[in-house]
Design an enzyme around this catalytic site. Structure first.
Site, PDB file in Angstrom:
ATOM      1  N   GLY A 122       0.830  -1.195   0.000  1.00 57.56           N
ATOM      2  CA  GLY A 122       0.000   0.000   0.000  1.00 57.56           C
ATOM      3  C   GLY A 122       0.864   1.244   0.000  1.00 57.56           C
ATOM      4  O   GLY A 122       1.972   1.232   0.548  1.00 57.56           O
TER       5      GLY A 122
ATOM      6  N   GLN B 186       2.987   9.996   1.012  1.00 53.66           N
ATOM      7  CA  GLN B 186       4.316   9.408   1.205  1.00 53.66           C
ATOM      8  C   GLN B 186       5.290   9.766   0.091  1.00 53.66           C
ATOM      9  O   GLN B 186       6.497   9.643   0.258  1.00 53.66           O
ATOM     10  CB  GLN B 186       4.201   7.875   1.289  1.00 53.66           C
TER      11      GLN B 186
ATOM     12  N   CYS C 216       5.565   0.037   7.214  1.00 51.75           N
ATOM     13  CA  CYS C 216       5.239   1.192   6.382  1.00 51.75           C
ATOM     14  C   CYS C 216       6.483   1.550   5.585  1.00 51.75           C
ATOM     15  O   CYS C 216       7.586   1.547   6.129  1.00 51.75           O
ATOM     16  CB  CYS C 216       4.843   2.368   7.280  1.00 51.75           C
ATOM     17  N   LEU C 217       6.297   1.843   4.312  1.00 51.31           N
ATOM     18  CA  LEU C 217       7.433   2.230   3.473  1.00 51.31           C
ATOM     19  C   LEU C 217       8.089   3.509   3.984  1.00 51.31           C
ATOM     20  O   LEU C 217       9.255   3.754   3.687  1.00 51.31           O
ATOM     21  CB  LEU C 217       6.990   2.397   2.017  1.00 51.31           C
TER      22      LEU C 217
ATOM     23  N   HIS D 152      -4.792   1.935   7.289  1.00 49.76           N
ATOM     24  CA  HIS D 152      -3.419   2.446   7.385  1.00 49.76           C
ATOM     25  C   HIS D 152      -3.176   3.539   6.336  1.00 49.76           C
ATOM     26  O   HIS D 152      -2.638   4.604   6.651  1.00 49.76           O
ATOM     27  CB  HIS D 152      -2.448   1.268   7.197  1.00 49.76           C
ATOM     28  N   GLU D 153      -3.572   3.274   5.086  1.00 42.76           N
ATOM     29  CA  GLU D 153      -3.310   4.226   3.996  1.00 42.76           C
ATOM     30  C   GLU D 153      -4.179   5.486   4.129  1.00 42.76           C
ATOM     31  O   GLU D 153      -3.710   6.586   3.835  1.00 42.76           O
ATOM     32  CB  GLU D 153      -3.527   3.567   2.629  1.00 42.76           C
TER      33      GLU D 153
ATOM     34  N   HIS E 156      -2.635   7.973   6.382  1.00 40.65           N
ATOM     35  CA  HIS E 156      -1.582   8.798   5.764  1.00 40.65           C
ATOM     36  C   HIS E 156      -2.151  10.091   5.197  1.00 40.65           C
ATOM     37  O   HIS E 156      -1.531  11.151   5.300  1.00 40.65           O
ATOM     38  CB  HIS E 156      -0.897   8.036   4.616  1.00 40.65           C
TER      39      HIS E 156
HETATM   40  C1  QAP Z   1       0.850  -0.840   5.039  1.00 41.53           C
HETATM   41  O1  QAP Z   1       2.998  -1.188   4.164  1.00 41.53           O
HETATM   42  C2  QAP Z   1       0.561  -2.120   5.803  1.00 41.53           C
HETATM   43  O2  QAP Z   1       9.704  -1.709   6.611  1.00 41.53           O
HETATM   44  C3  QAP Z   1       1.652  -1.031   3.777  1.00 41.53           C
HETATM   45  O3  QAP Z   1      11.699  -2.268   4.915  1.00 41.53           O
HETATM   46  C4  QAP Z   1       1.581  -2.980   6.192  1.00 41.53           C
HETATM   47  O4  QAP Z   1       3.654  -1.894   2.149  1.00 41.53           O
HETATM   48  C5  QAP Z   1      -0.723  -2.435   6.130  1.00 41.53           C
HETATM   49  C6  QAP Z   1       7.752  -2.238   3.579  1.00 41.53           C
HETATM   50  C7  QAP Z   1       1.299  -4.138   6.892  1.00 41.53           C
HETATM   51  C8  QAP Z   1      -1.014  -3.609   6.828  1.00 41.53           C
HETATM   52  C9  QAP Z   1       0.001  -4.472   7.192  1.00 41.53           C
HETATM   53  C10 QAP Z   1       8.067  -1.955   4.886  1.00 41.53           C
HETATM   54  C11 QAP Z   1       8.771  -2.540   2.690  1.00 41.53           C
HETATM   55  C12 QAP Z   1       6.369  -2.199   3.079  1.00 41.53           C
HETATM   56  C13 QAP Z   1       9.390  -1.975   5.319  1.00 41.53           C
HETATM   57  C14 QAP Z   1       3.958  -1.641   3.288  1.00 41.53           C
HETATM   58  C15 QAP Z   1      10.418  -2.269   4.424  1.00 41.53           C
HETATM   59  C16 QAP Z   1      10.096  -2.559   3.110  1.00 41.53           C
HETATM   60  C17 QAP Z   1       5.312  -1.750   3.816  1.00 41.53           C
HETATM   61 CO    CO Z   2       2.392   3.515   5.450  1.00 37.50          CO
END
Ligand code: QAP
Ligand code: CO
Length: 180
Positions: free
Chosen positions: A55, A60, A101-102, A143-144, A147
């Site tokens: 997401g 972001q 989270c990215l 979550h999104e 943001h």
């Molecule tokens: C939000 O998050 C989310 O730390 C989206 O080193 C995440 O795409 C919602 C990511 C989990 C529900 C459950 C994170 C990639 C990606 C990192 C993501 C990383 C590389 C996170």
């Molecule tokens: Co995020």
């Protein structure tokens, strides 16, 4: 991709990282869904898939418009776009899930969300639609959408944990700046 004689290329966008204050900006509604909006959406998908992530909110990538892209499938086969999204809680049952989270790379913490929700939004052609979501997709939507309000998952954890994450990322950013 060619649109009306103009050839545009997809791009990987820079992702803002916590504690960057620009992540606290409240996104504005998209008044008109145009080719420019669709270009941002394409770039957001490319950026998210490359990361890889499930997401990404426009906030972001420092675009302060209400645009979110999500794909929780295993094989990048279910791209979802939400423009001007509004979420309604359908089931108050809390869902505890480890989130990342990215914009907070390398850190994962448990966050409580509702497990069943409904979203109303516009698609990339500016048409209204609604969708019910459960489980991971429901969590990702919440979550999104946070943001777009300038909120991050680390806002739900203890001050001690958040401070520790902030200090580690600030240190990593200092090292990156020195290397550049
Ligand atoms: C939000 O998050 C989310 O730390 C989206 O080193 C995440 O795409 C919602 C990511 C989990 C529900 C459950 C994170 C990639 C990606 C990192 C993501 C990383 C590389 C996170
Ligand atoms: Co995020």
């Amino acid at each position: 991709m060619t649109t009306k004689g103009i050839t545009s290329f997809m791009a990987i966008l820079d992702i803002l990282e916590f504690p960057d204050t620009r992540l606290r900006t409240k996104a504005k509604p998209v008044l008109d869904v145009t080719d420019k909006t669709r270009q941002i959406i394409e770039d957001m998908f490319e950026t998210m898939y490359e990361a890889p992530g499930i997401g990404l909110a426009a906030t972001q990538v420092n675009v302060h418009q209400q645009i979110v892209v999500i794909d929780v499938s295993e094989d990048k086969s279910e791209p979802l776009v939400f423009i001007n999204p509004k979420v309604t809680v359908l089931d108050g049952e809390p869902e505890l899930l480890q989130e990342g989270c990215l914009s907070v790379p390398g850190f994962y913490e448990d966050v409580e969300r509702v497990e069943h929700c409904k979203v109303e939004a516009l698609n990339k052609n500016g048409e209204a639609f609604e969708m019910e979501a459960k489980g991971l997709l429901a969590v990702c939507i919440q979550h999104e959408l946070d943001h777009l309000q300038g909120k991050l998952f680390v806002d739900y954890i203890s001050n001690t944990k958040r401070d520790r994450i902030r200090k580690k990322l600030e240190k990593a950013h200092r090292l990156q700046a020195k290397q550049a």
